[in-house]
Motif scaffolding. Structure first.
Motif, PDB file in Angstrom:
ATOM      1  N   LEU A   9      93.649  26.336   7.068  1.00 27.21           N
ATOM      2  CA  LEU A   9      94.694  25.707   7.699  1.00 27.21           C
ATOM      3  C   LEU A   9      95.048  24.408   7.055  1.00 27.21           C
ATOM      4  CD1 LEU A   9      96.401  25.423  10.121  1.00 27.21           C
ATOM      5  CD2 LEU A   9      94.745  24.168  11.301  1.00 27.21           C
ATOM      6  N   ILE A  10      94.215  23.936   6.555  1.00 21.80           N
ATOM      7  CA  ILE A  10      94.512  22.596   5.645  1.00 21.80           C
ATOM      8  C   ILE A  10      95.031  23.093   4.415  1.00 21.80           C
ATOM      9  CG2 ILE A  10      93.390  20.617   4.124  1.00 21.80           C
ATOM     10  CD1 ILE A  10      91.519  20.389   6.424  1.00 21.80           C
ATOM     11  N   THR A  11      94.566  24.093   3.895  1.00 22.92           N
ATOM     12  CA  THR A  11      95.375  24.611   2.561  1.00 22.92           C
ATOM     13  C   THR A  11      96.740  24.952   2.777  1.00 22.92           C
ATOM     14  OG1 THR A  11      93.142  25.413   1.972  1.00 22.92           O
ATOM     15  CG2 THR A  11      95.370  26.375   0.788  1.00 22.92           C
ATOM     16  N   ALA A  12      96.944  25.637   4.008  1.00 23.12           N
ATOM     17  CA  ALA A  12      98.181  26.386   4.304  1.00 23.12           C
ATOM     18  C   ALA A  12      99.354  25.016   4.665  1.00 23.12           C
ATOM     19  CB  ALA A  12      98.255  26.991   5.713  1.00 23.12           C
ATOM     20  N   SER A  13      98.662  24.133   5.096  1.00 23.03           N
ATOM     21  CA  SER A  13      99.500  22.782   5.559  1.00 23.03           C
ATOM     22  C   SER A  13      99.899  22.191   4.083  1.00 23.03           C
ATOM     23  CB  SER A  13      98.868  21.786   6.407  1.00 23.03           C
ATOM     24  OG  SER A  13      98.275  22.511   7.617  1.00 23.03           O
ATOM     25  N   PHE A  14      99.290  22.041   3.388  1.00 25.29           N
ATOM     26  CA  PHE A  14      99.415  21.561   1.985  1.00 25.29           C
ATOM     27  C   PHE A  14     100.441  22.091   1.344  1.00 25.29           C
ATOM     28  CE2 PHE A  14      98.600  22.009  -2.708  1.00 25.29           C
ATOM     29  CZ  PHE A  14      98.941  20.577  -2.924  1.00 25.29           C
ATOM     30  N   LEU A  15     100.167  23.608   1.146  1.00 28.44           N
ATOM     31  CA  LEU A  15     101.411  24.404   0.505  1.00 28.44           C
ATOM     32  C   LEU A  15     102.734  24.256   1.219  1.00 28.44           C
ATOM     33  CD1 LEU A  15      99.371  27.592  -0.243  1.00 28.44           C
ATOM     34  CD2 LEU A  15     100.054  25.745  -1.587  1.00 28.44           C
ATOM     35  N   LEU A  23     106.572  17.712  -3.012  1.00 30.06           N
ATOM     36  CA  LEU A  23     105.322  17.467  -3.562  1.00 30.06           C
ATOM     37  C   LEU A  23     104.559  16.254  -3.331  1.00 30.06           C
ATOM     38  CD1 LEU A  23     103.034  18.808  -5.432  1.00 30.06           C
ATOM     39  CD2 LEU A  23     104.130  18.141  -7.642  1.00 30.06           C
ATOM     40  N   ARG A  24     105.325  15.211  -3.410  1.00 27.01           N
ATOM     41  CA  ARG A  24     104.920  13.821  -3.215  1.00 27.01           C
ATOM     42  C   ARG A  24     103.944  13.863  -1.763  1.00 27.01           C
ATOM     43  NH1 ARG A  24     107.879   8.476  -1.835  1.00 27.01           N
ATOM     44  NH2 ARG A  24     108.262   9.714   0.329  1.00 27.01           N
ATOM     45  N   GLN A  25     104.728  14.433  -0.618  1.00 26.88           N
ATOM     46  CA  GLN A  25     104.115  14.448   0.669  1.00 26.88           C
ATOM     47  C   GLN A  25     102.741  15.269   0.694  1.00 26.88           C
ATOM     48  OE1 GLN A  25     105.992  11.612   1.250  1.00 26.88           O
ATOM     49  NE2 GLN A  25     105.842  12.219   3.331  1.00 26.88           N
ATOM     50  N   SER A  26     102.774  16.145  -0.124  1.00 25.87           N
ATOM     51  CA  SER A  26     101.553  16.988  -0.056  1.00 25.87           C
ATOM     52  C   SER A  26     100.582  16.217  -0.770  1.00 25.87           C
ATOM     53  CB  SER A  26     101.801  18.568  -0.809  1.00 25.87           C
ATOM     54  OG  SER A  26     102.260  18.217  -2.015  1.00 25.87           O
ATOM     55  N   LEU A  27     100.812  15.709  -1.891  1.00 28.36           N
ATOM     56  CA  LEU A  27      99.748  14.874  -2.567  1.00 28.36           C
ATOM     57  C   LEU A  27      99.269  13.706  -1.763  1.00 28.36           C
ATOM     58  CD1 LEU A  27     101.328  14.675  -6.107  1.00 28.36           C
ATOM     59  CD2 LEU A  27      99.182  16.083  -5.221  1.00 28.36           C
ATOM     60  N   LEU A  28     100.050  13.291  -0.965  1.00 33.33           N
ATOM     61  CA  LEU A  28      99.759  12.096   0.099  1.00 33.33           C
ATOM     62  C   LEU A  28      98.855  12.705   1.123  1.00 33.33           C
ATOM     63  CD1 LEU A  28     102.925  10.019   0.231  1.00 33.33           C
ATOM     64  CD2 LEU A  28     100.712   9.160  -0.644  1.00 33.33           C
ATOM     65  N   PHE A  29      99.184  13.866   1.532  1.00 31.32           N
ATOM     66  CA  PHE A  29      98.417  14.536   2.576  1.00 31.32           C
ATOM     67  C   PHE A  29      96.890  14.683   2.273  1.00 31.32           C
ATOM     68  CE2 PHE A  29      97.158  18.834   4.570  1.00 31.32           C
ATOM     69  CZ  PHE A  29      96.818  18.235   5.617  1.00 31.32           C
ATOM     70  N   VAL A 287     105.775   8.321   4.452  1.00 34.18           N
ATOM     71  CA  VAL A 287     104.428   8.462   3.853  1.00 34.18           C
ATOM     72  C   VAL A 287     103.428   7.982   4.528  1.00 34.18           C
ATOM     73  CG1 VAL A 287     105.761   8.194   1.663  1.00 34.18           C
ATOM     74  CG2 VAL A 287     104.951   6.075   2.828  1.00 34.18           C
ATOM     75  N   THR A 288     103.461   7.173   5.648  1.00 36.70           N
ATOM     76  CA  THR A 288     102.426   6.662   6.412  1.00 36.70           C
ATOM     77  C   THR A 288     101.731   7.683   7.336  1.00 36.70           C
ATOM     78  OG1 THR A 288     103.245   4.484   6.257  1.00 36.70           O
ATOM     79  CG2 THR A 288     101.437   4.745   7.820  1.00 36.70           C
ATOM     80  N   THR A 289     102.790   8.383   8.006  1.00 39.81           N
ATOM     81  CA  THR A 289     102.687   9.760   8.798  1.00 39.81           C
ATOM     82  C   THR A 289     101.840  10.580   8.146  1.00 39.81           C
ATOM     83  OG1 THR A 289     104.401   9.287  10.282  1.00 39.81           O
ATOM     84  CG2 THR A 289     103.474  11.338  10.258  1.00 39.81           C
ATOM     85  N   ILE A 290     102.181  10.898   7.124  1.00 44.06           N
ATOM     86  CA  ILE A 290     101.477  11.968   6.003  1.00 44.06           C
ATOM     87  C   ILE A 290      99.960  11.499   5.922  1.00 44.06           C
ATOM     88  CG2 ILE A 290     101.459  13.264   3.972  1.00 44.06           C
ATOM     89  CD1 ILE A 290     103.318  14.255   6.075  1.00 44.06           C
ATOM     90  N   THR A 291      99.745  10.436   5.460  1.00 43.53           N
ATOM     91  CA  THR A 291      98.286   9.882   5.352  1.00 43.53           C
ATOM     92  C   THR A 291      97.631   9.920   6.535  1.00 43.53           C
ATOM     93  OG1 THR A 291      99.182   7.734   5.266  1.00 43.53           O
ATOM     94  CG2 THR A 291      98.902   8.771   3.180  1.00 43.53           C
ATOM     95  N   ASN A 292      98.201   9.218   7.655  1.00 38.23           N
ATOM     96  CA  ASN A 292      97.577   9.623   8.997  1.00 38.23           C
ATOM     97  C   ASN A 292      96.994  10.788   9.390  1.00 38.23           C
ATOM     98  OD1 ASN A 292      97.774   6.686   9.202  1.00 38.23           O
ATOM     99  ND2 ASN A 292      99.326   6.666  10.620  1.00 38.23           N
ATOM    100  N   ILE A 293      97.987  11.756   9.055  1.00 35.99           N
ATOM    101  CA  ILE A 293      97.607  13.111   9.632  1.00 35.99           C
ATOM    102  C   ILE A 293      96.498  13.582   8.849  1.00 35.99           C
ATOM    103  CG2 ILE A 293      98.452  15.462   9.471  1.00 35.99           C
ATOM    104  CD1 ILE A 293     101.184  14.490  10.277  1.00 35.99           C
ATOM    105  N   GLY A 294      96.570  13.360   7.470  1.00 32.72           N
ATOM    106  CA  GLY A 294      95.586  13.510   6.570  1.00 32.72           C
ATOM    107  C   GLY A 294      94.226  13.068   6.726  1.00 32.72           C
ATOM    108  N   ILE A 295      94.257  11.681   7.466  1.00 35.78           N
ATOM    109  CA  ILE A 295      92.816  10.964   7.883  1.00 35.78           C
ATOM    110  C   ILE A 295      92.251  12.080   9.002  1.00 35.78           C
ATOM    111  CG2 ILE A 295      91.911   8.935   8.839  1.00 35.78           C
ATOM    112  CD1 ILE A 295      93.824   7.515   7.155  1.00 35.78           C
ATOM    113  N   MET A 296      93.085  12.342   9.745  1.00 35.33           N
ATOM    114  CA  MET A 296      92.570  13.054  11.008  1.00 35.33           C
ATOM    115  C   MET A 296      91.972  14.203  10.572  1.00 35.33           C
ATOM    116  SD  MET A 296      94.975  11.999  14.210  1.00 35.33           S
ATOM    117  CE  MET A 296      96.256  12.600  13.489  1.00 35.33           C
ATOM    118  N   ALA A 297      93.006  15.075   9.604  1.00 33.12           N
ATOM    119  CA  ALA A 297      92.348  16.429   9.223  1.00 33.12           C
ATOM    120  C   ALA A 297      91.209  15.994   8.277  1.00 33.12           C
ATOM    121  CB  ALA A 297      93.423  16.965   8.250  1.00 33.12           C
ATOM    122  N   GLY A 298      90.879  15.233   7.333  1.00 33.01           N
ATOM    123  CA  GLY A 298      89.699  15.050   6.717  1.00 33.01           C
ATOM    124  C   GLY A 298      88.622  14.866   7.770  1.00 33.01           C
TER     125      GLY A 298
END
Length: 377
Positions: A9-15, A23-29, A287-298
């Motif tokens: 699921l995380i991989t699919a979200s990144f793609l 690409l920037r947003q996917s890297l921030l994720f 950019v803040t939203t994307i890293t926030n979502i990433g933190i919860m996913a991690g």
């Protein structure tokens, strides 16, 4: 949740982010996932580190935070000096708003057992209180942003950035001096005679730690270095420092605007061109939203291996915790950030307001730990 489905699921979200957004947003994720994984895996808590220093005279958490700040600063400050047109510092104006907001935030984060990043990763871990606090944090952050101009009218001066004022080398040296003083103060605090410290500790193991406090923890220090490097990556990729609170406020503002309850064009904060543009575009471009979502996913990925145990809470504790969550959001907006946006990003990019924030938030935490103990959290 099993690790394999979650990884897919995380991989699919990144793609999907890379293909449909940027690409920037996917890297921030991915950066956010790394942050969440470190925070949850190492139980790196800004709030917990301060509380252990106050109650148990254990400096290990605070020392790890100092390591984080030192590593982030020694890389970020030169980058800001050499690329002033591409990167921005986390500057906030010294103000009445900052003093009040940081103090209240220090109280609330101890009661709620989490700052901005702590709330995110603990919600990702599935801890019920933090999951309930998250929407209240967003509501408070939105209302705080809507009222910010009124608070600033009480008194404020222009932001002070050491990189612009002094240059890279003096800014790094001054930051290191401040961190050294903070470390010495923390170590001196741990040596204070506190006969009630052991009695105040909530468990037999904690009472044992209170009797013989530790001053350094290698695992937490390594986690701090990891977070520092990811914070620098966030600065380079996003062009701005790591933040948490703005994303929460944006979520609340979008919902209020969509429901017809809020007109951003009449508000001093949200009518600013950058903020108004953020409201108009998809949240996935923030950019803040994307890293926030990433933190919860991690954090969720860590929880898939071993979910934390849940403790039972009374109705009074739930009510107090939810109120504290709202105050976290409101006060952090007044203070121009939380432990991440104000302390980590502020100090590591040479902002005076980050140092003011630490002093006021720690003063508030002295009260917050007492309230937490009083209500049995």
């Amino acid at each position: 949740m099993l690790r394999l489905p979650l990884t897919l699921l995380i991989t699919a979200s990144f793609l999907a982010l890379a293909w449909f957004v940027s690409l920037r947003q996917s890297l921030l994720f991915l950066i956010g996932i790394g942050m969440g994984g470190i925070l949850a895996g190492a139980r790196f808590g800004f709030t917990t580190g301060w509380r252990r220093l106050i109650e148990q005279r254990d400096t290990s958490g605070v020392m790890a935070q100092i390591v984080l700040l030192a590593v982030a600063a020694v890389i970020s400050i030169p980058l800001l000096a050499y690329f002033p047109n591409d990167l921005m510092a986390a500057l906030g104006p010294p103000s009445v708003s900052l003093l009040v907001g940081a103090f209240v935030f220090g109280i609330a984060m101890q009661v709620a057992d989490g700052c901005g990043s702590g709330t995110l990763y603990k919600a990702g871990l599935g801890i019920p209180l933090n999951m309930a606090i998250l929407p209240m944090f967003a509501l408070g952050s939105f209302l705080g942003s809507a009222h910010l101009s009124h608070w600033l009218s009480l008194g404020a001066i222009q932001p002070v950035g050491m990189v612009d004022s002094l240059g890279a080398l003096p800014a790094v040296l001054l930051t290191f001096a401040g961190l050294a003083i903070a470390g010495l103060l923390a170590y001196g605090w741990s040596k204070r005679k506190t006969p009630d410290a052991a009695a105040a500790a909530p468990s037999p193991q904690a009472r044992k730690n209170a009797a013989a406090p530790r001053w350094f923890n290698r695992r937490l220090a390594i986690a701090g270095i990891g977070l520092a490097l990811l914070a620098v990556l966030n600065l380079v990729v996003a062009g701005q420092p790591w933040g948490v609170v703005y994303g929460f406020g944006l979520w609340g503002a979008k919902l209020a605007t969509a429901a017809g309850l809020f007109d951003p064009t009449t508000n001093a904060f949200w009518s600013q061109p950058g903020n108004l543009h953020a409201l108009e575009q998809t949240v996935f471009l923030d950019v803040t939203t994307i890293t926030n979502i990433g933190i919860m996913a991690g954090a969720l990925w860590i929880a898939a291996r071993k979910a934390p145990g849940a403790s039972r809470m009374t109705g009074q504790q739930w009510l107090i915790g939810i109120i504290a969550g709202f105050l976290l959001g409101y006060s952090s907006r007044l203070a121009f950030g939380c432990n991440v946006g104000a302390m980590v990003s502020g100090i590591s990019t040479g902002s005076l307001h980050g140092w003011i924030w630490v002093v006021m938030a720690f003063a508030g935490s002295l009260i917050g730990v007492r309230l937490r103990r009083r209500y049995g959290f």
